[in-house]
Design a protein around this motif. Structure first.
Motif, mmCIF file in Angstrom:
data_model
loop_
_atom_site.group_PDB
_atom_site.id
_atom_site.type_symbol
_atom_site.label_atom_id
_atom_site.label_comp_id
_atom_site.label_asym_id
_atom_site.label_seq_id
_atom_site.Cartn_x
_atom_site.Cartn_y
_atom_site.Cartn_z
ATOM 1 N N ALA A 25 50.202 80.972 26.019
ATOM 2 C CA ALA A 25 50.702 79.770 25.347
ATOM 3 C C ALA A 25 49.640 79.085 24.483
ATOM 4 O O ALA A 25 49.980 78.293 23.604
ATOM 5 C CB ALA A 25 51.240 78.778 26.376
ATOM 6 N N SER A 26 48.364 79.398 24.715
ATOM 7 C CA SER A 26 47.295 78.737 23.949
ATOM 8 C C SER A 26 47.232 79.196 22.501
ATOM 9 O O SER A 26 46.554 78.578 21.687
ATOM 10 C CB SER A 26 45.935 78.967 24.608
ATOM 11 O OG SER A 26 45.459 80.276 24.348
ATOM 12 N N ASP A 27 47.931 80.295 22.200
ATOM 13 C CA ASP A 27 47.989 80.809 20.828
ATOM 14 C C ASP A 27 46.590 81.026 20.259
ATOM 15 O O ASP A 27 46.206 80.464 19.243
ATOM 16 C CB ASP A 27 48.815 79.868 19.945
ATOM 17 C CG ASP A 27 49.223 80.511 18.626
ATOM 18 O OD1 ASP A 27 49.353 81.750 18.574
ATOM 19 O OD2 ASP A 27 49.397 79.761 17.640
ATOM 20 N N THR A 30 44.134 77.864 20.175
ATOM 21 C CA THR A 30 44.339 76.871 19.110
ATOM 22 C C THR A 30 45.126 75.653 19.585
ATOM 23 O O THR A 30 45.233 74.678 18.849
ATOM 24 C CB THR A 30 45.082 77.495 17.913
ATOM 25 O OG1 THR A 30 46.361 77.976 18.354
ATOM 26 C CG2 THR A 30 44.270 78.627 17.297
ATOM 27 N N ARG A 31 45.676 75.705 20.806
ATOM 28 C CA ARG A 31 46.437 74.579 21.360
ATOM 29 C C ARG A 31 45.682 74.042 22.569
ATOM 30 O O ARG A 31 45.494 74.735 23.560
ATOM 31 C CB ARG A 31 47.845 75.042 21.723
ATOM 32 C CG ARG A 31 48.589 75.551 20.469
ATOM 33 C CD ARG A 31 49.973 76.095 20.757
ATOM 34 N NE ARG A 31 50.799 75.067 21.369
ATOM 35 C CZ ARG A 31 51.621 75.310 22.393
ATOM 36 N NH1 ARG A 31 51.738 76.528 22.887
ATOM 37 N NH2 ARG A 31 52.342 74.345 22.903
ATOM 38 N N ILE A 32 45.254 72.787 22.505
ATOM 39 C CA ILE A 32 44.302 72.231 23.470
ATOM 40 C C ILE A 32 44.842 72.121 24.900
ATOM 41 O O ILE A 32 44.138 72.427 25.854
ATOM 42 C CB ILE A 32 43.739 70.869 22.988
ATOM 43 C CG1 ILE A 32 42.562 70.416 23.872
ATOM 44 C CG2 ILE A 32 44.816 69.818 22.960
ATOM 45 C CD1 ILE A 32 41.349 71.263 23.753
ATOM 46 N N PRO A 34 47.198 73.926 26.580
ATOM 47 C CA PRO A 34 47.141 75.207 27.289
ATOM 48 C C PRO A 34 45.711 75.695 27.544
ATOM 49 O O PRO A 34 45.445 76.312 28.578
ATOM 50 C CB PRO A 34 47.891 76.170 26.364
ATOM 51 C CG PRO A 34 48.806 75.302 25.577
ATOM 52 C CD PRO A 34 48.042 74.026 25.386
#
Length: 112
Positions: A25-27, A30-32, A34
């Motif tokens: 889910a953090s991609d 890039t997504r803080i 997650p």
């Protein structure tokens, strides 16, 4: 002593599965939110694993950790990420589960 070690092992596996799911889910980090879950989950998992290793031999611990972890993360991938499972994947997971059960019920190493 063994009961608490197995409880810690289960919690370690759950923490690792949560962290691995959040990694997806953090991609690519890039997504803080997650990313925070990833770091927290892995730290918790390895801390709990260190407690398990006080009582259960490392080889047995790792066999259970990896086998049960594979099954749990595959279930999460199926339900949360819509990853499909074919017959060979299901058969392989069945063999992994069988291996973990054989180790726990028949190996003298578990109680060493």
């Amino acid at each position: 002593m063994y009961n608490s070690a197995y409880a810690y092992l289960l919690l370690a596996i759950i923490s690792e599965v949560i962290a691995t799911s959040a990694l997806k889910a953090s991609d690519g980090f890039t997504r803080i939110v997650p990313v925070i879950v990833v770091v927290t989950g892995y730290v918790a998992a390895f801390y709990l694993l260190s407690l398990v290793l006080r009582s259960i031999p490392v080889g047995i611990t790792y066999a259970i950790w990896s086998g049960v972890g594979i099954i749990f993360i595959t279930l999460v991938a199926y339900f949360a990420f819509r990853q499909s499972l074919d017959i060979p994947a299901l058969a392989g997971m069945g063999l992994i589960l069988a291996g973990v059960l054989v180790i726990n019920f028949f190996s003298k190493t578990v109680t060493a």
